[in-house]
Design an enzyme around this catalytic site. Structure first.
Site, PDB file in Angstrom:
ATOM      1  N   LYS A   1      17.442 -49.690 -58.945  1.00  0.00           N
ATOM      2  CA  LYS A   1      16.645 -50.742 -58.296  1.00  0.00           C
ATOM      3  C   LYS A   1      15.317 -50.845 -59.041  1.00  0.00           C
ATOM      4  O   LYS A   1      14.562 -49.879 -59.118  1.00  0.00           O
ATOM      5  CB  LYS A   1      16.402 -50.403 -56.822  1.00  0.00           C
ATOM      6  CG  LYS A   1      15.416 -51.340 -56.112  1.00  0.00           C
ATOM      7  CD  LYS A   1      15.212 -51.005 -54.639  1.00  0.00           C
ATOM      8  CE  LYS A   1      14.101 -51.841 -54.004  1.00  0.00           C
ATOM      9  NZ  LYS A   1      13.831 -51.495 -52.593  1.00  0.00           N
TER      10      LYS A   1
ATOM     11  N   LYS B   1       4.924 -57.336 -45.950  1.00  0.00           N
ATOM     12  CA  LYS B   1       4.619 -55.981 -45.484  1.00  0.00           C
ATOM     13  C   LYS B   1       3.187 -55.922 -44.951  1.00  0.00           C
ATOM     14  O   LYS B   1       2.345 -56.704 -45.381  1.00  0.00           O
ATOM     15  CB  LYS B   1       4.743 -54.994 -46.654  1.00  0.00           C
ATOM     16  CG  LYS B   1       6.162 -54.659 -47.054  1.00  0.00           C
ATOM     17  CD  LYS B   1       6.191 -53.628 -48.156  1.00  0.00           C
ATOM     18  CE  LYS B   1       7.612 -53.276 -48.560  1.00  0.00           C
ATOM     19  NZ  LYS B   1       8.410 -52.667 -47.477  1.00  0.00           N
TER      20      LYS B   1
ATOM     21  N   ASP C   1      12.329 -58.538 -46.797  1.00  0.00           N
ATOM     22  CA  ASP C   1      11.864 -57.224 -47.247  1.00  0.00           C
ATOM     23  C   ASP C   1      13.034 -56.265 -47.481  1.00  0.00           C
ATOM     24  O   ASP C   1      12.848 -55.176 -48.014  1.00  0.00           O
ATOM     25  CB  ASP C   1      10.882 -56.645 -46.205  1.00  0.00           C
ATOM     26  CG  ASP C   1      10.040 -55.517 -46.771  1.00  0.00           C
ATOM     27  OD1 ASP C   1      10.071 -55.328 -48.006  1.00  0.00           O
ATOM     28  OD2 ASP C   1       9.362 -54.832 -45.983  1.00  0.00           O
TER      29      ASP C   1
ATOM     30  N   ARG D   1      18.788 -54.099 -51.592  1.00  0.00           N
ATOM     31  CA  ARG D   1      20.242 -54.244 -51.507  1.00  0.00           C
ATOM     32  C   ARG D   1      20.697 -55.581 -52.075  1.00  0.00           C
ATOM     33  O   ARG D   1      21.811 -55.714 -52.564  1.00  0.00           O
ATOM     34  CB  ARG D   1      20.676 -54.050 -50.044  1.00  0.00           C
ATOM     35  CG  ARG D   1      20.112 -55.053 -49.092  1.00  0.00           C
ATOM     36  CD  ARG D   1      20.162 -54.583 -47.649  1.00  0.00           C
ATOM     37  NE  ARG D   1      19.070 -53.666 -47.315  1.00  0.00           N
ATOM     38  CZ  ARG D   1      18.893 -53.132 -46.109  1.00  0.00           C
ATOM     39  NH1 ARG D   1      19.744 -53.368 -45.129  1.00  0.00           N
ATOM     40  NH2 ARG D   1      17.879 -52.312 -45.889  1.00  0.00           N
TER      41      ARG D   1
ATOM     42  N   ASP E   1       7.030 -54.742 -54.512  1.00  0.00           N
ATOM     43  CA  ASP E   1       7.680 -55.229 -53.295  1.00  0.00           C
ATOM     44  C   ASP E   1       6.624 -55.545 -52.240  1.00  0.00           C
ATOM     45  O   ASP E   1       6.151 -54.656 -51.538  1.00  0.00           O
ATOM     46  CB  ASP E   1       8.668 -54.169 -52.777  1.00  0.00           C
ATOM     47  CG  ASP E   1       9.374 -54.624 -51.495  1.00  0.00           C
ATOM     48  OD1 ASP E   1       9.292 -55.822 -51.162  1.00  0.00           O
ATOM     49  OD2 ASP E   1      10.015 -53.765 -50.859  1.00  0.00           O
TER      50      ASP E   1
ATOM     51  N   GLU F   1      15.160 -56.377 -49.748  1.00  0.00           N
ATOM     52  CA  GLU F   1      15.503 -57.042 -51.011  1.00  0.00           C
ATOM     53  C   GLU F   1      16.245 -56.129 -51.979  1.00  0.00           C
ATOM     54  O   GLU F   1      16.956 -56.609 -52.851  1.00  0.00           O
ATOM     55  CB  GLU F   1      14.230 -57.583 -51.677  1.00  0.00           C
ATOM     56  CG  GLU F   1      13.432 -56.588 -52.529  1.00  0.00           C
ATOM     57  CD  GLU F   1      12.895 -55.391 -51.757  1.00  0.00           C
ATOM     58  OE1 GLU F   1      12.779 -55.489 -50.523  1.00  0.00           O
ATOM     59  OE2 GLU F   1      12.617 -54.356 -52.387  1.00  0.00           O
TER      60      GLU F   1
HETATM   61  N1  BES Z   1      11.112 -50.698 -50.863  1.00  0.00           N
HETATM   62  C1  BES Z   1      11.306 -50.732 -49.458  1.00  0.00           C
HETATM   63  C2  BES Z   1      11.651 -49.365 -48.879  1.00  0.00           C
HETATM   64  C3  BES Z   1      10.533 -48.378 -48.774  1.00  0.00           C
HETATM   65  C4  BES Z   1       9.572 -48.509 -47.804  1.00  0.00           C
HETATM   66  C5  BES Z   1      10.494 -47.298 -49.609  1.00  0.00           C
HETATM   67  C6  BES Z   1       8.567 -47.568 -47.697  1.00  0.00           C
HETATM   68  C7  BES Z   1       9.513 -46.345 -49.501  1.00  0.00           C
HETATM   69  C8  BES Z   1       8.532 -46.485 -48.540  1.00  0.00           C
HETATM   70  C9  BES Z   1      12.442 -51.681 -49.094  1.00  0.00           C
HETATM   71  O1  BES Z   1      12.573 -52.783 -49.906  1.00  0.00           O
HETATM   72  C10 BES Z   1      12.167 -52.163 -47.733  1.00  0.00           C
HETATM   73  O2  BES Z   1      11.191 -52.828 -47.556  1.00  0.00           O
HETATM   74  N2  BES Z   1      13.031 -51.823 -46.791  1.00  0.00           N
HETATM   75  C11 BES Z   1      12.846 -52.212 -45.438  1.00  0.00           C
HETATM   76  C12 BES Z   1      14.190 -52.573 -44.883  1.00  0.00           C
HETATM   77  C13 BES Z   1      14.115 -53.210 -43.535  1.00  0.00           C
HETATM   78  C14 BES Z   1      13.472 -54.581 -43.630  1.00  0.00           C
HETATM   79  C15 BES Z   1      15.506 -53.333 -42.959  1.00  0.00           C
HETATM   80  C16 BES Z   1      12.247 -51.011 -44.705  1.00  0.00           C
HETATM   81  O3  BES Z   1      12.610 -49.883 -44.996  1.00  0.00           O
HETATM   82  O4  BES Z   1      11.386 -51.234 -43.861  1.00  0.00           O
HETATM   83 ZN    ZN Z   2      11.891 -52.597 -51.784  1.00  0.00          ZN
HETATM   84 MN    MN Z   3      11.348 -54.376 -49.291  1.00  0.00          MN
END
Ligand code: BES
Ligand code: ZN
Ligand code: MN
Length: 496
Positions: A269, A281, A351, A355, A274, A353
């Site tokens: 990835k 976020k 968010d 996947r 992000d 993204e």
């Molecule tokens: N890159 C983030 C995951 C992440 C968050 C990694 C904080 C390390 C620290 C990912 O793209 C993301 O935002 N995932 C969301 C998924 C949710 C919207 C289902 C998450 O984990 O909040």
């Molecule tokens: Zn991410």
């Molecule tokens: Mn994200």
């Protein structure tokens, strides 16, 4: 960072030959080892004197510099703790203590006297690999955007004295592989630590081209957005819709094996920043989302190590590089996109993204007729909640692959923990408006993310490493280079 050279040698008379530092591993015991006794005699009793003063007792975590003896300008005593308890954990602490001392000294070269240095539950190979890997890792400095970077480690050469020719020969291989791993880890850290305005998808593509230029066995292809559109990668492209930075699908092909050998495919990835997109976020710690290309960084780091070791296997590294930003053109919650597999996806949260870029990269990976596919991603905050920072979340659709990866993680102390991929979780991804939704419910967020990916990887043996908790530290802030250790160890073990 100039690389440290590690050499295994058989030095019989340890009081002769010149070096800037002689390193003695010392157990917590009254009687000095034969080597320590020899150097103590040569130094006129300074080791015993330091011990009598109470400055050093051989406890784990202790180190002590003394004026030189024999041909060595200085002595470095490093505590090992109780001899009978010197296991892998104690050996790791020894190496950490040694690395810290080496970061503090001006010595440019050193000899580590490891003649009778044995770890209860590990081979010399493990010990030497760990020494070279961890000392190399300790020499990492972030330099690229600071005017006065932290002082570099002065050490340029470490000789490890085995006191035996056969052990020196085997030891050299372990030192070489450990150093290659350490450099791969540091390359992953360098890429991940770079800010998002420098480390863009375009920058990552340049790094991949550089790897191909420098190594005859590597070729790189970069797929631009136009090509991705032709291939039907509507899911990956939906993530890059809100940014001015062009997305890149980077393919690095290492041919170290025979022509017909099926490749190990690593998919990273590579979200270079992000923001969450329209599902923006919160502001706190958003800067850390520059690390959202940690999976991609680990693909680069692992390939670097594999290439340097010249492993006789074929490896393909695929990096799905894009930036996730909000704009008038960005994908919106509720939008439905079509992936390369033909499956339609309802983007309920922009968010989620990772996947979305990975599913198209994983469909693309099938073209290489892989032996196995492993994706590496800072995929979910939920994985951090579940496992914290010590373990990477491991998912696999084949038990053997899961076992091999867990073992490689234990061996390199870059550990993973297996999580379930049960069908029961799949229904959280059901929706009325597409074949699959890109988020599940509130529970088991790391699992449902993996379950989403599982729908695109049914045709081959596949594992997914969620490194959201393990890829970087927040205090002090810095990339860890994980899971380059695990992946390199896994590939090394597949190579013979
Ligand atoms: N890159 C983030 C995951 C992440 C968050 C990694 C904080 C390390 C620290 C990912 O793209 C993301 O935002 N995932 C969301 C998924 C949710 C919207 C289902 C998450 O984990 O909040
Ligand atoms: Zn991410
Ligand atoms: Mn994200």
């Amino acid at each position: 960072m100039p690389a440290i050279t590690f050499t295994a040698r058989n030095i019989q008379d340890i009081t002769k030959g010149s070096s800037q530092c002689a390193i003695l591993p010392m157990y917590q015991q009254k009687k000095l080892s034969d080597e320590a006794q020899l150097l103590d005699d040569a130094a006129g009793g300074t080791i015993k004197a330091a011990m009598a003063l109470g400055d050093f007792s051989g406890k784990a975590g202790e180190s002590c510099f003394l004026p030189g003896a024999g041909g060595a300008k200085r002595l470095l005593l490093v505590g090992c703790g109780v001899r009978s308890a010197f296991d892998r954990g104690a050996a790791r602490e020894f190496v950490r203590t040694l690395a810290k001392a080496l970061n503090a000294t001006q010595a440019k070269d050193a000899v580590l006297h490891a003649q009778k240095f044995e770890v209860k539950d590990a081979s010399q190979g493990w010990l030497f690999n760990t020494i070279a890997r961890e000392i190399t890792r300790a020499s990492y400095r972030y330099t690229e955007t600071v005017s006065k970077p932290k002082q570099a480690m002065k050490l340029a050469r470490l000789v490890v004295n085995t006191g035996d020719n056969a052990k020196a020969k085997a030891g050299q291989q372990a030192l070489d592989s450990g150093a290659a791993m350490g450099r791969g880890i540091n390359e992953a850290r360098r890429l991940a630590d770079l800010p998002g305005n420098i480390c863009t998808p375009t920058y990552l593509a340049q790094q991949a081209r550089k790897l191909a230029r420098e190594h005859a066995k590597v070729s790189t292809t970069v797929l631009e957005e136009k090509k991705m559109k032709e291939l039907g990668m509507g899911s990956l492209l939906s993530v890059t819709a809100g940014t001015d930075q062009p997305a890149k699908l980077i393919v690095m092909n290492y041919k170290g094996g025979k022509t017909g050998d099926k490749p190990y495919v690593l998919v990273g990835k590579g979200i270079t920043f992000d923001s969450g997109g329209i599902s923006l976020k919160p502001g706190a710690k958003m800067d850390e989302m520059k690390y959202d290309m940690g999976g991609a960084a680990s693909v680069f780091g692992t390939l670097n190590a594999v290439v340097e070791m010249g492993l006789p296997i074929n490896v393909v590294g695929i990096v799905a590089a894009a930036e996730n930003m909000p704009s008038g053109g960005a994908t919106k919650p509720g939008d439905v996109v079509t992936s390369m597999s033909g499956k339609t996806i309802e983007v309920l949260n922009t968010d989620a993204e990772g996947r979305l870029v990975l599913c198209d990269a994983l469909t693309f990976a099938a073209r290489f007729k892989p032996k196995v596919v492993i994706d590496i991603a800072t995929l979910t905050g939920a994985c951090v909640v579940a496992l914290g920072s010590h373990a990477t979340g491991l998912y696999a659709n084949q038990d053997k692959l899961a076992r091999q990866l867990l073992d490689a993680g234990d061996e390199s102390h870059d550990r993973a923990w297996r999580m379930p991929l049960w069908d029961d979780y799949q229904k959280q991804l059901d929706t009325n408006f597409a074949d699959v939704a890109n988020i599940g419910g509130p529970g088991g967020g790391s699992v449902t993310a993996a379950c989403f990916l599982a729908r695109f990887t049914e045709d081959y043996h596949w594992a997914h490493l969620d490194i959201a908790g393990s890829a970087w530290d927040s205090a002090p802030k810095g990339a860890t280079g994980r899971p380059v250790g695990l992946l390199t160890q896994y590939l090394m073990e597949r190579a013979h």
